[in-house]
Design a protein around this motif. Structure first.
Motif, PDB file in Angstrom:
ATOM      1  N   CYS A 182      -5.045   2.598   1.524  1.00 11.30           N
ATOM      2  CA  CYS A 182      -4.867   4.192   1.233  1.00 11.30           C
ATOM      3  C   CYS A 182      -4.907   4.275  -0.429  1.00 11.30           C
ATOM      4  O   CYS A 182      -5.376   5.208  -1.021  1.00 11.30           O
ATOM      5  CB  CYS A 182      -3.457   4.881   1.586  1.00 11.30           C
ATOM      6  SG  CYS A 182      -3.340   5.353   3.162  1.00 11.30           S
TER       7      CYS A 182
ATOM      8  N   ASP B 203      -3.287  -4.346   0.756  1.00 11.72           N
ATOM      9  CA  ASP B 203      -3.755  -4.258   2.360  1.00 11.72           C
ATOM     10  C   ASP B 203      -5.043  -4.856   2.815  1.00 11.72           C
ATOM     11  O   ASP B 203      -5.291  -4.899   3.809  1.00 11.72           O
ATOM     12  CB  ASP B 203      -4.105  -2.515   2.246  1.00 11.72           C
ATOM     13  CG  ASP B 203      -3.001  -1.714   3.198  1.00 11.72           C
ATOM     14  OD1 ASP B 203      -1.921  -2.273   3.238  1.00 11.72           O
ATOM     15  OD2 ASP B 203      -3.183  -0.887   3.710  1.00 11.72           O
TER      16      ASP B 203
ATOM     17  N   HIS C 261      -5.410   6.074   6.682  1.00  6.78           N
ATOM     18  CA  HIS C 261      -6.609   5.232   6.940  1.00  6.78           C
ATOM     19  C   HIS C 261      -6.376   4.682   8.380  1.00  6.78           C
ATOM     20  O   HIS C 261      -7.214   3.518   8.746  1.00  6.78           O
ATOM     21  CB  HIS C 261      -7.001   4.071   5.748  1.00  6.78           C
ATOM     22  CG  HIS C 261      -5.929   3.267   5.709  1.00  6.78           C
ATOM     23  ND1 HIS C 261      -6.417   1.728   5.309  1.00  6.78           N
ATOM     24  CD2 HIS C 261      -4.620   3.233   5.485  1.00  6.78           C
ATOM     25  CE1 HIS C 261      -5.228   1.199   5.167  1.00  6.78           C
ATOM     26  NE2 HIS C 261      -4.074   1.981   5.153  1.00  6.78           N
TER      27      HIS C 261
ATOM     28  N   HIS D 135      -3.799  -0.425  12.696  1.00  9.46           N
ATOM     29  CA  HIS D 135      -5.216  -1.030  12.763  1.00  9.46           C
ATOM     30  C   HIS D 135      -5.679  -1.709  13.678  1.00  9.46           C
ATOM     31  O   HIS D 135      -4.587  -2.414  14.398  1.00  9.46           O
ATOM     32  CB  HIS D 135      -5.454  -1.455  11.294  1.00  9.46           C
ATOM     33  CG  HIS D 135      -4.941  -0.783  10.058  1.00  9.46           C
ATOM     34  ND1 HIS D 135      -5.376   0.412   9.367  1.00  9.46           N
ATOM     35  CD2 HIS D 135      -3.927  -1.351   9.291  1.00  9.46           C
ATOM     36  CE1 HIS D 135      -4.848   0.747   8.469  1.00  9.46           C
ATOM     37  NE2 HIS D 135      -3.908  -0.039   8.443  1.00  9.46           N
TER      38      HIS D 135
ATOM     39  N   ASP E 246       0.910  -1.290  -0.037  1.00  3.58           N
ATOM     40  CA  ASP E 246      -0.096   0.024   0.170  1.00  3.58           C
ATOM     41  C   ASP E 246       1.147   1.308   0.010  1.00  3.58           C
ATOM     42  O   ASP E 246       0.529   2.234  -0.627  1.00  3.58           O
ATOM     43  CB  ASP E 246      -0.808  -0.016   1.310  1.00  3.58           C
ATOM     44  CG  ASP E 246      -2.125   0.947   1.093  1.00  3.58           C
ATOM     45  OD1 ASP E 246      -2.586   1.248  -0.021  1.00  3.58           O
ATOM     46  OD2 ASP E 246      -2.716   1.076   2.019  1.00  3.58           O
TER      47      ASP E 246
ATOM     48  N   ASP F  68      -0.362   6.897   4.085  1.00  3.20           N
ATOM     49  CA  ASP F  68      -0.281   5.397   4.714  1.00  3.20           C
ATOM     50  C   ASP F  68       0.647   5.713   5.876  1.00  3.20           C
ATOM     51  O   ASP F  68       1.002   4.722   6.491  1.00  3.20           O
ATOM     52  CB  ASP F  68      -0.002   4.434   3.751  1.00  3.20           C
ATOM     53  CG  ASP F  68      -0.279   3.090   4.211  1.00  3.20           C
ATOM     54  OD1 ASP F  68      -1.390   2.968   5.027  1.00  3.20           O
ATOM     55  OD2 ASP F  68       0.524   2.076   3.865  1.00  3.20           O
TER      56      ASP F  68
HETATM   57 MN    MN Z   1      -2.213   0.997   4.195  1.00  5.96          MN
END
Ligand code: MN
Ligand code: 5GP
Length: 324
Positions: free
Chosen positions: A133, A163, A113, A293, A32, A87
């Motif tokens: 992203c 991703d 994100h 995340h 990503d 990112d």
């Molecule tokens: Mn990413």
């Protein structure tokens, strides 16, 4: 055309006013990071802007098919009038070229994100609802009216495909699958991209997986593994090898949280966390100074491996399943 958002419109407006843009993405780059930055680079070039990409670590051999990859380098701002980070979940993730001193008075656009992003830019478009992203860049380029060339399609499809771990993660949405279809039509070769990302490995990498898997420990729903310096030396592997192994051990029946500890040359330890839905490892990483995340997060600790392991396992043991 995706629905407009105030943040994306502000990003598009700032880009329209600029002529020279420096694009940063994070250290330990993944598909990503490469796909989003290069896709944005080609898109901004189509608008007549200069848009070099700065990533502080080298491009792994299996990503050396991405159009424009040889131009990626660890860069410092020179005559640019705009900085964009993509990112990267915090300002320490972009290598030596990105700091208050090097950036100076230039405006900084943050496109990201990660839920843990502290919104460190002048304009922040941070939306954890995007699985990649690269999908944000795809929407942005449409807002900017950039036609999607085969180069852009290949780069953005790589970010999207990786991703989402090949469209297998729980946050894979109909919208991102649709975007991937459009990018295939625009010239992206999805099977080739997936082969490069997941089925192209050096022998030393596969041998390292063997060593890492031999370190596996399991305690109820929690598993952990280690990438040790001596093992990497023995098989000629590098620090970035073994990527994917943390997600792999998460597949063990009954396991909901996995940790990989990577012993580094400088005495620090890089920690990769992976989890099943409902187990939020981003909060553990953030509490330790990292981020990421809910289902994939990380941190680098200034501790030797054994101490880092004890600290992280202590935090992970407190983690509870979140009610929906
Ligand atoms: Mn990413
Ligand atoms: P990985 O374990 O693959 O290196 O990273 C998983 C996720 O956590 C990625 O989205 C990555 O950006 C984030 N991440 C990894 N290490 C760090 C870190 O040291 N700081 C922050 N803020 N995020 C990290």
């Amino acid at each position: 055309m995706p629905p407009t958002t105030p943040d994306r419109d502000a990003v598009a407006a700032a880009i329209c006013q600029s002529r020279r843009v420096l694009i940063f993405s994070h250290v330990n780059p993944d598909g990503d990071a490469f796909g989003s930055t290069l896709g944005l680079m080609w898109g901004l070039r189509a608008l007549g802007k200069s848009a070099p990409v700065s990533i502080a670590d080298p491009v792994p051999f299996n990503y050396r098919f991405l159009p424009g990859w040889p131009e990626i380098a660890s860069r410092f701002p020179t005559d640019e009038d705009l900085i964009i980070t993509v990112d990267g979940s915090d300002p320490t993730r972009f290598g030596p070229g990105f700091s208050p001193d090097t950036v100076g008075q230039r405006p900084v656009i943050v496109i990201d994100h990660h839920v843990t992003n502290p919104r460190f830019g002048t304009i922040n478009w941070v939306d954890p609802g995007y699985p990649a992203c690269a999908q944000m860049i795809y929407d942005l380029l449409q807002t900017l009216g950039v036609p999607i060339s085969p180069e852009i399609a290949t780069c953005l499809l790589t970010g999207i495909a990786t991703d989402t771990l090949g469209f297998s993660t729980d946050h894979t949405t109909p919208e991102i699958v649709q975007a991937a279809g459009e990018l295939m039509r625009a010239g992206g070769d999805l099977p080739f991209i997936l082969k490069q990302a997941y089925s192209t490995r050096r022998l030393s990498d596969v041998r390292l997986w063997g060593h890492i898997l031999m370190t596996l420990q399991l305690e109820r729903h929690l598993t952990w593994i280690e990438s040790r310096l001596e093992d990497r030396r023995a098989v000629g592997a590098s620090e970035g090898d073994g990527s994917g192994v943390a997600s792999f051990v998460l597949s063990i029946e009954g396991v909901t949280v996995a940790a990989l500890f990577v012993e580094r040359e400088d005495g620090t330890t890089k920690v990769s966390l992976r989890s099943a839905v409902g187990w939020d490892v981003a909060q553990v990483a953030a509490a330790l100074g990292g981020g990421g995340h809910p289902q994939a997060a990380g941190v680098t600790l200034s501790l030797p491996l054994a101490e880092a392991r004890a600290l992280v396992l202590h935090h992970l043991a407190q983690l509870r399943l979140q009610e929906e």
